[in-house]
Scaffold this motif. Sequence first.
Motif, short mmCIF file in Angstrom:
data_model
loop_
_atom_site.label_atom_id
_atom_site.label_comp_id
_atom_site.label_asym_id
_atom_site.label_seq_id
_atom_site.Cartn_x
_atom_site.Cartn_y
_atom_site.Cartn_z
N GLN A 25 -5.07 -3.96 4.75
CA GLN A 25 -3.68 -3.99 4.55
C GLN A 25 -3.63 -4.73 3.28
N PHE A 26 -4.35 -5.94 3.29
CA PHE A 26 -4.13 -6.59 2.07
C PHE A 26 -4.46 -5.92 0.81
N ALA A 27 -5.59 -5.06 0.66
CA ALA A 27 -6.01 -4.21 -0.30
C ALA A 27 -4.94 -3.38 -0.64
N GLU A 28 -4.61 -2.83 0.20
CA GLU A 28 -3.18 -1.61 0.10
C GLU A 28 -1.97 -2.33 -0.48
N ALA A 29 -1.86 -3.60 -0.39
CA ALA A 29 -0.64 -4.47 -0.75
C ALA A 29 -1.07 -4.58 -2.33
N LEU A 30 -2.33 -4.90 -2.53
CA LEU A 30 -2.61 -4.97 -4.09
C LEU A 30 -2.28 -4.03 -4.99
N LEU A 31 -2.40 -2.74 -4.26
CA LEU A 31 -2.19 -1.31 -4.80
C LEU A 31 -0.80 -0.85 -4.98
N ALA A 32 0.01 -1.17 -3.86
CA ALA A 32 1.17 -0.27 -3.64
C ALA A 32 2.43 -1.13 -3.79
N PRO A 33 3.14 -1.25 -5.12
CA PRO A 33 4.39 -1.71 -5.07
C PRO A 33 5.50 -1.12 -4.29
N GLY A 34 6.31 -2.12 -3.79
CA GLY A 34 7.64 -1.74 -2.88
C GLY A 34 7.20 -1.52 -1.66
N THR A 35 6.43 -2.06 -1.11
CA THR A 35 6.34 -1.82 0.53
C THR A 35 6.00 -3.09 1.29
N THR A 36 6.31 -2.90 2.59
CA THR A 36 6.13 -3.92 3.76
C THR A 36 4.94 -3.46 4.31
#
Length: 131
Positions: free
Chosen positions: A116-127
């Motif tokens: 989830q941390f890795a996804e947060a680094l790539l995906a703007p505008g998400t929770t």
Amino acid sequence: MVDTSPPAASAVVVAGDEETRVLLRGLLRLHHFRVDGEAEGATQCLELIREHHPTLLVADVNLAEGSPSSLVSEARRAEPSLRVILVAPASRPPAAPTDNGKGPDVVLLRPFRIRQFAEALLAPGTTTGAP
């Protein structure tokens, strides 16, 4: 020969708790981010942003001084292209920003998984994070 490779992704970490800073720094390094500095509170964090011009700010909602919302606002003013990940407990997620989209790019809720941390680094505008 001219180097045309993109600049290294760099980050600043801010959290009131040292263990949280160590965790976030380690996760960023695991994902090949250079960590330019760490801060306990908003004032020190903003100084680091102005000095290093990072591409990413990872901020925990628990700061030694300052509020997360004013930190995000001031950080964007200092470095307009800055991406912001705000880490918050799932039990107390932050309110949706009311400042016309100037809030964090991602709200990552604790506890979270490394994926989830890795996804947060790539995906703007998400929770993302804990259900």
